[in-house]
Each structure stands twice: as C-alpha cells, then as structure tokens.
Enzyme design. Structure first.
Site, PDB file in Angstrom:
ATOM      1  N   ASP A 166       0.817  -1.215   0.000  1.00  0.00           N
ATOM      2  CA  ASP A 166       0.000   0.000   0.000  1.00  0.00           C
ATOM      3  C   ASP A 166       0.851   1.265   0.000  1.00  0.00           C
ATOM      4  O   ASP A 166       0.675   2.144   0.833  1.00  0.00           O
ATOM      5  CB  ASP A 166      -0.901  -0.057   1.250  1.00  0.00           C
ATOM      6  N   ASN A 416       6.746  -7.450   6.819  1.00  0.00           N
ATOM      7  CA  ASN A 416       5.525  -6.757   7.196  1.00  0.00           C
ATOM      8  C   ASN A 416       4.319  -7.562   6.739  1.00  0.00           C
ATOM      9  O   ASN A 416       4.172  -7.853   5.544  1.00  0.00           O
ATOM     10  CB  ASN A 416       5.449  -5.372   6.552  1.00  0.00           C
ATOM     11  N   GLU A 417       3.475  -7.936   7.691  1.00  0.00           N
ATOM     12  CA  GLU A 417       2.208  -8.608   7.426  1.00  0.00           C
ATOM     13  C   GLU A 417       2.344  -9.811   6.504  1.00  0.00           C
ATOM     14  O   GLU A 417       1.600  -9.953   5.525  1.00  0.00           O
ATOM     15  CB  GLU A 417       1.186  -7.610   6.856  1.00  0.00           C
ATOM     16  N   ASN A 471      -0.381  -5.286  13.801  1.00  0.00           N
ATOM     17  CA  ASN A 471      -1.019  -4.254  12.981  1.00  0.00           C
ATOM     18  C   ASN A 471      -2.522  -4.509  13.080  1.00  0.00           C
ATOM     19  O   ASN A 471      -3.016  -5.514  12.542  1.00  0.00           O
ATOM     20  CB  ASN A 471      -0.576  -4.359  11.526  1.00  0.00           C
ATOM     21  N   TYR A 473      -6.672  -2.950  13.107  1.00  0.00           N
ATOM     22  CA  TYR A 473      -7.525  -1.847  12.633  1.00  0.00           C
ATOM     23  C   TYR A 473      -8.972  -2.005  13.071  1.00  0.00           C
ATOM     24  O   TYR A 473      -9.890  -1.694  12.324  1.00  0.00           O
ATOM     25  CB  TYR A 473      -7.415  -1.744  11.106  1.00  0.00           C
ATOM     26  N   TYR A 477     -10.901  -0.848   9.512  1.00  0.00           N
ATOM     27  CA  TYR A 477     -11.274  -1.893   8.533  1.00  0.00           C
ATOM     28  C   TYR A 477     -12.299  -2.863   9.122  1.00  0.00           C
ATOM     29  O   TYR A 477     -13.008  -3.533   8.395  1.00  0.00           O
ATOM     30  CB  TYR A 477     -10.035  -2.675   8.081  1.00  0.00           C
ATOM     31  N   GLU A 511       0.998  -0.969  14.071  1.00  0.00           N
ATOM     32  CA  GLU A 511       0.084  -0.204  13.221  1.00  0.00           C
ATOM     33  C   GLU A 511      -1.292  -0.184  13.862  1.00  0.00           C
ATOM     34  O   GLU A 511      -1.771  -1.208  14.361  1.00  0.00           O
ATOM     35  CB  GLU A 511      -0.067  -0.817  11.808  1.00  0.00           C
ATOM     36  N   TRP A 556      -0.182   4.254  12.793  1.00  0.00           N
ATOM     37  CA  TRP A 556      -0.050   4.303  11.334  1.00  0.00           C
ATOM     38  C   TRP A 556      -0.846   5.474  10.827  1.00  0.00           C
ATOM     39  O   TRP A 556      -2.047   5.475  11.015  1.00  0.00           O
ATOM     40  CB  TRP A 556      -0.571   2.998  10.712  1.00  0.00           C
ATOM     41  N   LYS A 575      -3.966   8.120   6.602  1.00  0.00           N
ATOM     42  CA  LYS A 575      -3.952   7.807   8.043  1.00  0.00           C
ATOM     43  C   LYS A 575      -2.930   8.647   8.808  1.00  0.00           C
ATOM     44  O   LYS A 575      -2.705   8.429   9.996  1.00  0.00           O
ATOM     45  CB  LYS A 575      -3.674   6.317   8.258  1.00  0.00           C
TER      46      LYS A 575
HETATM   47  N1  CKX Z   1      -0.924  -2.269   6.775  1.00  0.00           N
HETATM   48  C1  CKX Z   1      -4.938  -4.165   7.022  1.00  0.00           C
HETATM   49  C2  CKX Z   1       0.195  -2.104   5.859  1.00  0.00           C
HETATM   50  C3  CKX Z   1       0.332  -0.681   5.471  1.00  0.00           C
HETATM   51  C4  CKX Z   1      -0.990  -0.115   4.973  1.00  0.00           C
HETATM   52  C5  CKX Z   1      -2.013  -0.245   6.053  1.00  0.00           C
HETATM   53  C6  CKX Z   1      -3.299   0.487   5.640  1.00  0.00           C
HETATM   54  C7  CKX Z   1      -2.166  -1.762   6.212  1.00  0.00           C
HETATM   55  C8  CKX Z   1      -3.361  -2.276   6.871  1.00  0.00           C
HETATM   56  C9  CKX Z   1      -3.585  -3.742   6.679  1.00  0.00           C
HETATM   57  O1  CKX Z   1       1.313  -0.574   4.480  1.00  0.00           O
HETATM   58  O2  CKX Z   1      -0.809   1.191   4.536  1.00  0.00           O
HETATM   59  O3  CKX Z   1      -4.156  -0.085   5.008  1.00  0.00           O
HETATM   60  O4  CKX Z   1      -3.428   1.674   5.925  1.00  0.00           O
END
Ligand code: CKX
Length: 609
Positions: A166, A416-417, A471, A473, A477, A511, A556, A575
């Site tokens: 992203d 990351n993730e 991370n 949300y 989300y 995050e 984040w 964000k």
């Molecule tokens: N995490 C659900 C990785 C970041 C994104 C962040 C977003 C996500 C969220 C994953 O690089 O920017 O969606 O804001």
C-alpha cells in the site's frame, strides 16, 4: 574493492566525491537500450535530479506510472594521483535493481532498492580523463523479489506495476551516489557489542580489513577527550563512568579505527557510537536494563514531488515534529531508510524498529482486503518461494551489515504482514529469522508485523518473534464508525486471546490508524473526519492501557503518503497524524497531550513478576 557498506566518509586516508546533481535520464519502454548502445550514451535524454524518484516530476501519466527499464548517464573524473587507491562508486539506493556500466563496460548488477552497494572501478576507469557512468535501473515488481507485487502488460503494450503493498512504487536512484578512493588496505567493516558489567561498561569490537597490518581503536568522548584505546582486530575496550546512550537522551562516543604500519596511518575510519544494551526480558523491552515504552509512528520516506528520494529537509522536519509530539520511536516501514535518518536517530535518541522491504507477502493485489474478508490465501506455497527467499535473505544481510552499529536500532522487523495464517509461512520465516540472528552480534530482538487476520488462534509463526508487533484496525477496517463500540469489544477479545497464547513476550502496536481527511470536520463524527480519528485513537489507547503486556504504540502513519490510485485511497493513504506536507491534524494535538503525560516508566512490570 571490498563490498564494504560503511557510510562514505573522507578521512586522512579516504576521499569521497559527491556525484549528485542533474544526470541524463531516459525511459526504455521497448527494452532496446542494450542493443542500441545506450551503455555509453543515451540517445534522447531528459535531465533528472539524482537522488530522487522520477515519478512525480512529470506531467503525463505514462511517465508517472512508467514501469520497466530506465537509464541514467553522467560523467565523472578520476585524478591520476589515485592510481594506487581502490576506486569505487557507491550507490546508497537504486530502486529496485541496477546494472552499472563504466565507459561502456558492465561492471556490476545489484538487486534490491533500499540498501547500498559499491561498484569497484579499478581496471574500468580512465585516469585524468572524464569517464562515462551509465546505470540501467528497473522498477518492475515480481513475486520472487521484495517488495512483492507483479507487473501487468496492458493492451497498449505498456507495463504497469501492481504492488501487493500500500505505497506508491517510487523508483530511481533514490539516494546519493559517491565516488570513493580508499587505500588498498582498508577498513571494510566493524561491529560493536556493548556490555554493562556492574559499574564497568565494556565494548567488544571486531574490525575487518583487507590486509594484515595492525588495527588500533581509540575512543573519544563528546568533548574530544580520549577515554579508551585498544590494539588488534578484535578486542574489548572498557570505558570508565561511561555515559550511556538513552532514549531521547543520546550520547555518542567517537570510535576511531586506524590501520597502522609503524606510526604511519594506512587507513582511518571513524563513527559516532552510542553505548547501550537492548534486550527483551519477560514482557519488558529493556534499554540499559530499564523498561521502555515505545511511543511513535510507522513512517514512510515519502514527500511531494520527490517521492521516495532522499530529502534532508523533510528528514529534519520529521524529527522536529516527532520531538514536538513527544514521540520516542519509529518503525522504518516498509524498507530500510536513508542512512542519514539513522544517524539523526542516533543523535536525537530515537528508538528504531528497522524493517526490511519484505512487504506484500500475501496473495492478491487487494491483499489486505481479501485477507480481512477471510478469503483463503496461501502465499508461501507459491512456486516463486525459493527465489523469493534467496532475495529476502540477501536483503537481511545487507540491512544488518549496514545498520548493526547504530544505537538507535533496537529491533529488526523481518517482514511486514506476511501471511502467517498458513503453515507454509513457518519454514520460510524460520530461515529468515535464523539468518538475522546469526548476523547481529548485539542479538537485538527480531520480529515481523502481524496482519490483522493472524489472530491468536490462527497465527502459525508468532513464536519466532521476540517482540510481538501487531497491525490492527478495529474501528477502521473492522467495525468502523457507529460500530466502534463493538470494535472495542472485539479488540479486547483478541488481546485476551494473546494474553493466553503468549504469556511471556512484550507486544507493540506497530500499526493502528484511521484514514482522515484534513478538511473534514463532523459533529457527531463520521469515518474520515478529524473528529473520528481522535475518537478512534482514544478507543485504541483505552484498550492498550488496560493490558500490561502492551509495551508500545506506533500509530499508522506519521504522515499521509502516496499509494496507487483506486477506490480505497483518495490521493493516497490518509492515516497520517500529519498531512503529507507535515502539518498537524487534530490528532497530533491529542497525541502530544497523551505522550507528554505518559510517565517514562509506563508499565514497568518488573516488580509484578
Ligand atoms: N498495513 C490491514 C500495511 C500498510 C498499509 C495499512 C493500511 C495496512 C493495513 C492492513 O502498508 O498502509 O491499510 O493503511
């Protein structure tokens, strides 16, 4: 020349010439540069600043979105008096890969856009004459390279990057390019490891050189007074009453390494080093044996016009804002940042979770949305994995070799993730973690940031982490807006699950955040309004404050940043606590208030174990 990643510095024995400025530049959509002799001269170039990302300078979409090979050309001059030296060109970052030609001859290839490499020039240069330097870069995304994505070919034949991540796929010669002249026998690398032994402060050091002469180390305090010395390539120096490097209270000693031939200095390299220890014990992150609570941000290197290009003015502004808001840390999401950022973090006493560009390790282009929807995915079963792993391991090596002596670096974030909901992630990540652990003499904690679907009942890999970075949300989300009350319950439910699964590890929120339009105010709040961002943050902090194993919050994001266009993003990811031009949203004042009032020993659980 050795493949030394040491930062380029002039000294009594070393010369550094800055090659930055306007270079020639040309896109190569038909891939014909090699066949048509572009290795010595670009046929119809435009001018391009180096360092920079090219994408946001142009006024047409084809240029902004350009994906494929693109070429740079410049001239440099090598004085004849350097004949007895080792000559090289150092690229601090060429995204995502580069082939380097000097006077038409290919002399190096490098994969990976965020770590430096040095191209040895001896044998390829003309002395006392101009030399032609041509670099062919490429910014295509692939599933076997990091950062991960794919490259589509449109019906008109043009290529387009489809990131599995992203942020905008900015590319180019992102960071400074320098010409180096080093003595043939030179210091190629060194490591330091700090030990606090009662009242004694010991620094174990090890120096790698390209010859056999003796190495001396002298250590100076900030007043220039010599406080310790040693001889030998490996050794220990003891510093009396050492002033330790601390969070937002930095102190740097100057370590001067010299290769000596009798009394003659063959090579000298010096570095400002903070002395501190970092370790994880139980649910605590300890700096110099004392618990620390992380307050800060996930960031990006991202700014208007220059994209991901090195931007010292923005770096300075970001540090001033982080100090103003009372932050003490940040994560280099989602790639190793410019070396100057770590130097400033060392100087200012910020704690850095240093992240590699292993991002996008999920299955689809709308990866996080699909994963969030519970759609089954199995990224680590793809046939591209062996090659991806090789590239990932090389990137781990380059990251750790580059950054391991920085006091500010307190943890390595190795992905990351990644999609850790499938068993196939485990053997892959085990190899990545093992490689990192074998390379860092300071044995810093290792981690990856956990994707929101990798809940305590589903994550197959959390046991690898020394610090668990989540991370999450809830309230954005998941269950956003009017449902935020339910989001809080779900959030607490997940954390109860983690409390049961990982009884003895610190957790950090790496995050959490809510997209916020800087111009939107709503009473009562709605999602995207400034009021909602603050309500969302208040909810998250209520949750964090009620779990004593949560040892940090890195929201984040520090600032709004550019992404691909699409239905999920309005001019990028919003964000940010600050706007992309580094002005505060309402949430910045909220954070300032919270972080100024959190005590230094917040959640010190040592007496509770
Ligand atoms: N995490 C659900 C990785 C970041 C994104 C962040 C977003 C996500 C969220 C994953 O690089 O920017 O969606 O804001």
């Amino acid at each position: 020349m050795s493949q030394s990643l040491l930062y380029p510095k002039a000294s009594v024995s070393r010369r550094v010439v800055d090659l930055c400025g306007f270079w020639k530049f040309q896109f190569d959509p038909e891939n014909k540069g090699g066949a048509e002799g572009w290795t010595t001269k670009l046929p119809s170039p435009v001018s391009m600043p180096v360092p920079s990302s090219f994408a946001d300078f142009f006024t047409d979409k084809d240029s902004r979105e350009y994906t494929g090979d693109f070429w740079y050309e410049t001239e440099f001059f090598v004085p004849g008096e350097w004949r007895d030296k080792e000559i090289g060109i150092r690229f601090a970052a060429a995204a995502h890969r580069a082939v380097v030609f000097v006077n038409g001859r290919e002399i190096a290839v490098h994969e990976g856009g965020f770590t430096p490499f040095v191209v040895p020039l001896n044998g390829a240069v003309k002395w006392d004459e101009p030399n032609i330097l041509v670099v062919k870069c490429n910014n295509e995304l692939r599933e076997d390279r990091i950062p991960v994505g794919v490259t589509a070919t449109l019906q008109n034949g043009r290529k387009m990057a489809k990131p599995y991540f992203d942020f905008f796929n900015y590319a180019g010669l992102l960071r400074p390019v320098t010409l180096l002249a080093l003595p043939k026998e030179h210091i190629a690398d060194f490591t330091v490891r700090h030990e606090l032994k009662g009242a004694d402060t010991l620094v174990h050091y090890s120096v790698e050189t390209t010859g056999d002469n003796v190495v001396n180390l002298a250590v100076f305090d900030e007043d220039g007074k010599q406080v310790a010395s040693a001889s030998g390539k490996d050794g220990i120096v003891s510093i009396d009453n050492a002033r330790l490097w601390n969070v937002r209270d930095a102190y740097l000693y100057k370590f001067v390494f010299r290769i000596l031939d009798g009394s003659a200095i063959i090579d000298e390299y010096s570095e400002d080093i903070g002395i501190r220890t970092v370790e994880v014990r139980g649910t605590d992150i300890l700096l110099n044996g004392k618990p620390v609570y992380l307050k800060g941000f996930g960031k990006h290197e991202d700014s208007d016009s220059n994209g991901r290009g090195y931007n010292p003015a923005v770096i300075k502004r970001d540090f001033e804002l982080m100090k103003w808001i009372s932050a003490n840390s940040f994560r280099t999401a989602h790639y190793p940042y410019s070396e100057e950022i770590y130097q400033m973090a060392d100087r200012e006493g910020f704690l850095v979770i240093d992240e590699i560009a292993a991002v996008g390790m999920m299955t689809s282009t709308l990866n996080f949305m699909d994963a969030a929807n519970g759609k089954p995915t199995a990224f680590f079963q793809k046939e591209t994995m062996p090659q991806l792993l090789q590239n990932h391991l090389t990137a781990v090596e380059e990251l750790i070799r580059r950054d391991r002596n920085h006091a500010c670096v307190v943890a390595w974030c190795l992905a990351n993730e990644p999609e850790t909901t499938d068993e196939s992630a485990l053997p892959y990540l085990e190899k990545v973690f093992a490689r990192a652990r074998s390379l860092d003499v300071q044995k810093r904690p290792c981690t990856f940031t956990s994707l929101m679907t990798a809940t305590p009942d589903k994550c197959k890999c959390v046991q690898l982490c020394d610090i668990v970075c989540l991370n999450r949300y809830y309230g954005w989300y998941v269950k956003g807006g009017y449902e935020i009350g339910e989001a809080e319950l779900w959030f607490r439910g997940e954390l109860e699950g983690w409390r049961k699964r990982c009884t003895d590890k610190p957790f950090v929120f790496s995050e959490y955040g809510a997209d916020t339009d800087e111009a939107l105010h709503k009473l009562p709040s709605v999602m995207w309004s400034q009021e909602y961002q603050t309500e969302y943050l208040e909810m998250c902090h209520r949750v964090f404050d009620s779990f004593d194993f949560i040892k940090g919050e890195q929201v984040w994001n520090f600032a709004d940043f550019m992404t691909v266009e699409g239905i999920m993003r309005v001019g990028g990811n919003k964000k940010g606590v600050f706007t992309r031009d580094r002005q505060p949203k309402a949430a910045a004042f909220y954070f300032k208030n919270r972080w100024e009032s959190l005590p230094g020993d917040y959640k010190d659980n040592r007496n509770k174990r």
